[in-house]
Design an enzyme around this catalytic site. Structure first.
Site, short mmCIF file in Angstrom:
data_model
loop_
_atom_site.label_atom_id
_atom_site.label_comp_id
_atom_site.label_asym_id
_atom_site.label_seq_id
_atom_site.Cartn_x
_atom_site.Cartn_y
_atom_site.Cartn_z
CG HIS A 111 -0.55 0.00 2.52
ND1 HIS A 111 -0.19 1.15 3.17
CD2 HIS A 111 -0.36 -1.00 3.40
CE1 HIS A 111 0.17 0.86 4.39
NE2 HIS A 111 0.11 -0.45 4.57
CG ASP B 173 2.43 0.01 7.67
OD1 ASP B 173 1.98 -0.47 6.60
OD2 ASP B 173 1.71 0.28 8.63
CD GLU C 256 -3.62 -1.44 5.50
OE1 GLU C 256 -4.09 -2.37 6.19
OE2 GLU C 256 -2.99 -0.50 6.01
CD GLU C 257 -1.73 1.99 7.62
OE1 GLU C 257 -2.55 1.48 8.40
OE2 GLU C 257 -0.56 1.60 7.51
CG ASP D 185 0.45 -3.97 4.87
OD1 ASP D 185 1.35 -3.21 5.27
OD2 ASP D 185 -0.76 -3.79 5.15
CG HIS E 66 0.47 2.19 12.52
ND1 HIS E 66 -0.81 1.75 12.79
CD2 HIS E 66 0.76 1.73 11.28
CE1 HIS E 66 -1.27 1.07 11.75
NE2 HIS E 66 -0.33 1.03 10.83
ZN LIG Z 1 0.51 -1.55 6.28
#
Ligand SMILES: [Zn+2]
Length: 475
Positions: free
Chosen positions: A283, A295, A329-330, A356, A428
């Protein structure tokens, strides 16, 4: 030496395979095994994946869907795929809810005034102007919050300080992340005015980790933020002293129901059956505190580099390989948008996979049901063995959140399990930066994807038929 000879063999054998009949034979097996092994070795030193991760994190940076960064990431993706020789490159637009962080702060007002390090959860509503100040109720686990009676949190700030367990397969995340997802709504149902959760993280440090909140439809929406692990421990320790803890929370954010987002798509068209499509990707969006290296620039790099290597042979693959850089995606919606745009191709989408779970090594591979013993995949175990990847006896159940919609519509999926032991230290948080990517492990991923893609894209394997023919799983 071996590598040089093997790469020469790729060129020679790719020419042979053009005349070879698709029906499996001993000679075809040997041919496929040699080419797949040569591609694997080439992938181990190919710089493309790392260059992609470096380029996306340096030239674009944070790129939450709906942000100016996401717009630039889309232009970056189109330009990158074109530069790498992909065909049919385009950005497929859709609309998606958009959220943007504003200024945030939190502090303990009493009994021990201290600053708290927080990061608002994605999609959280803001606090009222001037913030919210209230007594806190500390729950050491989500289960204890769920046990609290309705009305027991009236006017309070609910705090869940549950720790996440470190696991190789990432399953600790699934168990812990419920607190981030539904904690705010469950607290609101019991009367709370705001919600704090210990970051869903495996590291003890002062970095908060964001991620989406999932408001339940029947609960009031209250502001929700992640505490750094150290600050969650601090609140536990304050709570152990038995005095009321008073917290002030200030969060500004903006949201809109309809912003622009894009899935970026590029293809290696199949030479014999272009209508048969293998969908892979990572993503393109990322959370806002960092540059989204693990990520998921890593997933973009791994899958794009693998597709390009398969496409760089003299003979293009028999089937089409389509790389999708998923746009949201998030915050959600990319998989649904892709499905809506490509519904008519679902029946001919022979397989989907997503990378991912970071940039660390793959240790096992789960195949679609019934395909582990397929003759077309016979070379796979020996080709993956030098990478220390074994083929898992369990069927692939899940490829990634962006492929869930096409999977529901019947598309078989493959699952490459990466070592997630350190992924949730970083995920994150502001620490998700390029320096966390180990180029050697990144390339081990590329090698596995490349070999696997080559075998599937040059075969006639029908995963749906194999799944139907497979015996039912043992109880
Ligand atoms: Zn991800």
């Amino acid at each position: 030496m071996f590598r040089t000879a093997a790469v020469a063999a790729v060129v020679a054998l790719a020419a042979v395979s053009a005349q070879a009949k698709p029906a499996p034979s001993a000679a075809a097996d040997a041919n496929a095994a040699i080419v797949a092994a040569a591609l694997r070795d080439k992938a181990l030193t190919d710089p493309t994946a790392y260059e992609i991760v470096e380029s996306l994190t340096t030239e674009v940076g944070p790129r939450l869907a709906g942000s100016p960064g996401a717009h630039r990431a889309t232009e970056w993706g189109v330009a990158k795929l074109k530069a790498l020789g992909f065909r049919n490159v385009r950005a497929e637009a859709y609309t998606t809810p958009v959220w943007a962080r504003g200024p945030e702060s939190a502090e303990v007002v009493a009994p021990y005034p201290q600053h708290l390090v927080i990061l608002g959860l994605g999609k959280s509503v803001p606090t009222p102007a001037g913030g919210v100040e209230a007594d806190a109720v500390i729950f050491p686990s989500l289960a204890e919050l769920l046990d609290a009676p309705m009305g027991s949190l009236n006017g309070k700030i609910a705090v869940v300080t549950q720790k996440m367990t470190r696991t190789q397969d990432g399953s600790g995340y699934g168990a812990a992340v419920r607190a981030r997802g539904i904690g705010a709504s469950e607290a609101a149902r019991r009367g709370a005015v705001a919600f704090l959760v210990r970051s869903i993280s495996t590291r003890d440090d002062r970095l908060p980790h964001t991620g989406g909140v999932s408001y339940l439809a029947d609960a009031p929406k209250i502001p929700a933020a992640a505490l750094s692990p150290s600050d969650a421990t601090l609140l536990d320790n304050m709570a152990s002293r038995g005095q009321p803890i008073r917290i002030r929370l200030n969060m500004a954010s903006t949201a809109s129901d309809a912003g622009a987002a894009w899935n970026v798509v590029g293809e290696i068209p199949g030479r014999e059956k272009p209508e048969e499509i293998i969908v892979i990707g990572g993503h393109l969006d990322s959370w806002d505190p960092a540059t989204g290296a693990i990520d998921d620039a890593a997933g973009i790099g791994i899958t794009t580099a693998a597709a390009r290597l398969v496409g760089s042979l003299k003979q293009p693959p028999r089937r089409t390989i389509r790389v999708v850089m998923w746009g949201s995606e998030e915050t959600g919606g990319a998989g649904q948008a892709y499905y809506d745009a490509h519904k008519a191709e679902t029946a001919n989408t022979i397989l989907a996979g997503e990378s991912d779970l970071g940039a660390d090594r793959i240790y096992t591979l789960r195949l679609p049901k019934g395909s582990a013993k397929a003759p077309q995949l016979k070379p796979l175990a020996s080709v993956l063995a030098p990478l220390k990847i074994f083929i898992n006896g369990q069927d692939a159940q899940f490829a990634g959140s962006d492929t869930e919609e096409i999977q529901k519509a019947g598309v078989p999926v493959v699952s490459f399990a990466q070592d997630a032991s350190r992924y949730f230290d970083i995920h994150h948080s502001a620490d998700d930066t390029l320096d966390k990517v180990d180029p050697e492990q990144l390339n081990q991923n590329v090698a596995a994807w490349t070999a696997f893609l080559y075998l599937v894209a040059n075969s006639d394997i029908d995963f749906r038929a194999l799944a139907v023919a497979a015996p039912a799983a043992k109880p």
